[in-house]
Design a protein around this motif. Structure first.
Motif, mmCIF file in Angstrom:
data_model
loop_
_atom_site.group_PDB
_atom_site.id
_atom_site.type_symbol
_atom_site.label_atom_id
_atom_site.label_comp_id
_atom_site.label_asym_id
_atom_site.label_seq_id
_atom_site.Cartn_x
_atom_site.Cartn_y
_atom_site.Cartn_z
ATOM 1 N N ILE A 31 26.711 7.197 -20.523
ATOM 2 C CA ILE A 31 26.215 6.700 -19.240
ATOM 3 C C ILE A 31 24.819 7.265 -19.067
ATOM 4 O O ILE A 31 24.629 8.478 -18.991
ATOM 5 C CB ILE A 31 27.148 7.124 -18.091
ATOM 6 N N ASP A 32 23.821 6.396 -19.025
ATOM 7 C CA ASP A 32 22.416 6.813 -19.043
ATOM 8 C C ASP A 32 21.966 7.221 -17.641
ATOM 9 O O ASP A 32 21.695 6.381 -16.784
ATOM 10 C CB ASP A 32 21.550 5.670 -19.564
ATOM 11 N N LEU A 33 21.903 8.536 -17.419
ATOM 12 C CA LEU A 33 21.515 9.037 -16.100
ATOM 13 C C LEU A 33 20.021 8.897 -15.846
ATOM 14 O O LEU A 33 19.599 8.784 -14.688
ATOM 15 C CB LEU A 33 21.935 10.500 -15.947
ATOM 16 N N LYS A 34 19.216 8.891 -16.890
ATOM 17 C CA LYS A 34 17.777 8.711 -16.696
ATOM 18 C C LYS A 34 17.497 7.328 -16.102
ATOM 19 O O LYS A 34 16.653 7.176 -15.203
ATOM 20 C CB LYS A 34 17.048 8.873 -18.034
ATOM 21 N N GLU A 35 18.214 6.338 -16.568
ATOM 22 C CA GLU A 35 18.048 4.991 -16.035
ATOM 23 C C GLU A 35 18.455 4.923 -14.565
ATOM 24 O O GLU A 35 17.838 4.246 -13.760
ATOM 25 C CB GLU A 35 18.882 4.005 -16.858
ATOM 26 N N LYS A 36 19.502 5.674 -14.225
ATOM 27 C CA LYS A 36 20.026 5.620 -12.866
ATOM 28 C C LYS A 36 19.306 6.577 -11.917
ATOM 29 O O LYS A 36 19.206 6.304 -10.710
ATOM 30 C CB LYS A 36 21.527 5.939 -12.887
ATOM 31 N N LEU A 37 18.806 7.689 -12.435
ATOM 32 C CA LEU A 37 18.269 8.743 -11.573
ATOM 33 C C LEU A 37 16.840 9.138 -11.922
ATOM 34 O O LEU A 37 16.356 10.168 -11.458
ATOM 35 C CB LEU A 37 19.161 9.996 -11.672
ATOM 36 N N GLY A 38 16.170 8.326 -12.731
ATOM 37 C CA GLY A 38 14.849 8.701 -13.232
ATOM 38 C C GLY A 38 13.807 8.925 -12.158
ATOM 39 O O GLY A 38 12.839 9.658 -12.376
ATOM 40 N N ASP A 39 13.992 8.319 -10.992
ATOM 41 C CA ASP A 39 13.043 8.561 -9.913
ATOM 42 C C ASP A 39 13.237 9.933 -9.284
ATOM 43 O O ASP A 39 12.377 10.423 -8.554
ATOM 44 C CB ASP A 39 13.171 7.474 -8.838
ATOM 45 N N LYS A 40 14.375 10.554 -9.610
ATOM 46 C CA LYS A 40 14.703 11.866 -9.022
ATOM 47 C C LYS A 40 14.640 12.990 -10.057
ATOM 48 O O LYS A 40 14.212 14.104 -9.744
ATOM 49 C CB LYS A 40 16.099 11.800 -8.406
ATOM 50 N N TYR A 41 15.056 12.705 -11.299
ATOM 51 C CA TYR A 41 15.111 13.723 -12.352
ATOM 52 C C TYR A 41 14.465 13.172 -13.618
ATOM 53 O O TYR A 41 14.871 12.118 -14.118
ATOM 54 C CB TYR A 41 16.552 14.120 -12.658
ATOM 55 N N VAL A 42 13.496 13.909 -14.153
ATOM 56 C CA VAL A 42 12.815 13.434 -15.355
ATOM 57 C C VAL A 42 13.581 13.784 -16.628
ATOM 58 O O VAL A 42 13.409 13.140 -17.664
ATOM 59 C CB VAL A 42 11.375 13.991 -15.450
ATOM 60 N N ASP A 43 14.425 14.820 -16.557
ATOM 61 C CA ASP A 43 15.171 15.249 -17.731
ATOM 62 C C ASP A 43 16.362 16.084 -17.272
ATOM 63 O O ASP A 43 16.568 16.304 -16.068
ATOM 64 C CB ASP A 43 14.284 16.047 -18.694
ATOM 65 N N LEU A 44 17.137 16.530 -18.247
ATOM 66 C CA LEU A 44 18.353 17.266 -17.919
ATOM 67 C C LEU A 44 18.033 18.602 -17.258
ATOM 68 O O LEU A 44 18.746 19.043 -16.348
ATOM 69 C CB LEU A 44 19.182 17.472 -19.190
#
Length: 281
Positions: free
Chosen positions: A23-36
């Motif tokens: 599940i690609d979190l960068k796609e879903k949350l990229g405006d909030k988190y740039v990386d892990l």
């Protein structure tokens, strides 16, 4: 949860590793988190990530290239001589933790190549439990230490033995010699790291095996000790030491060679797999 960092179609991303894919979190949350690392730095980050656990997977595992779980830690602090058998192998007598550093650019990810430097024939394996710090702390009490942990991972802390003298840094920082992964297993799944066990395999043969309960300096002790002299921050990594059975101290010695497969397995986390290739001159 199991969290991973990776490349997909040339793009760096991070996500949740599930039985059905990633599940690609960068796609879903990229405006909030740039990386892990930035997700871990937010006290709500893991809770937000958890809300996506039942989402459909976005990517198949075979379509990614694994990165080190934390590709860009501020610090990688390594502990040596932290199992009784290893201490005996190297005649270590100091009661204080043996500490050294590994640089982030010496790391590689799961299912990638470990590079054997052309200059050496003494590339050794060292399987280790990695602690990933979840929140900033300084002078942390032992009784509070586990609350600063985001999760745990496997690490293959490769050593160039003939560049390792009374200090360790020169033998520990060659490119692509520190493998980190495959994932972070979050602390809620591992409330007590002493319950874990670690095994290292070279070409399928067991070379190291020990229980994390046998660490000379425990996970809470290490976090407390290290945070006495340096601030720990989200994404920092502490390597807890390797069991006995390293190649250098076998008779005859056993070192990793071009074409070898090296694996580090820790219960509750997974199996980190890498392939040794010779450096091209």
């Amino acid at each position: 949860m199991k969290l991973v960092s990776y490349l997909v179609s040339g793009r760096a991303s991070f996500g949740l590793l599930t039985q059905n894919g990633i599940i690609d979190l960068k796609e879903k949350l990229g405006d909030k988190y740039v990386d892990l690392k930035s997700l871990l730095a937010d006290e709500e980050g893991l809770s937000i990530a958890k809300t996506y656990l039942d989402a459909p997977s976005d990517i198949e595992e075979q379509d990614i290239t694994y990165l080190p779980v934390i590709p860009n830690p501020n610090k990688i602090l390594c502990v040596g001589m932290n199992y009784a058998e290893k201490r005996a192998e190297f005649n270590e007598t100091s009661s204080a933790p043996t500490l050294f550093v590994r640089f982030p650019d010496s790391q590689t990810g799961h299912k990638t190549n470990i590079i054997k430097p052309a200059i050496t024939n003494e590339l050794d394996y060292e399987g280790e439990l990695a602690i990933i710090i979840g929140k900033t702390g300084f002078r942390i009490k032992q009784e509070d230490a586990l609350s600063y942990v985001a999760g745990y991972s496997c690490y293959m802390d490769g050593s160039i033995r003939d560049w390792q003298y009374t200090w360790f840094t020169a033998g520990k920082n060659w490119p692509n010699t520190g493998a980190f992964g495959p994932c972070i297993t979050t602390r809620d799944e591992i409330p007590d790291p002493k319950a874990l066990s670690l095994t290292t395999y070279l070409n399928g043969k067991e070379m190291q095996h020990d229980s994390i309960k046998n660490l000379v300096h425990t996970v809470p002790e290490l976090i407390s000790y290290i945070s006495t002299f340096t601030h720990l921050s989200s994404g920092d990594v502490i390597l807890t030491g390797s069991p006995g059975g390293v190649g250098k101290k076998r008779n005859p010695p056993v070192f990793m060679q071009d074409g070898d497969k090296i694996e580090v397995e820790i219960t509750g986390i997974g199996r980190l797999t890498n392939y040794v290739v010779a450096e091209k001159r």
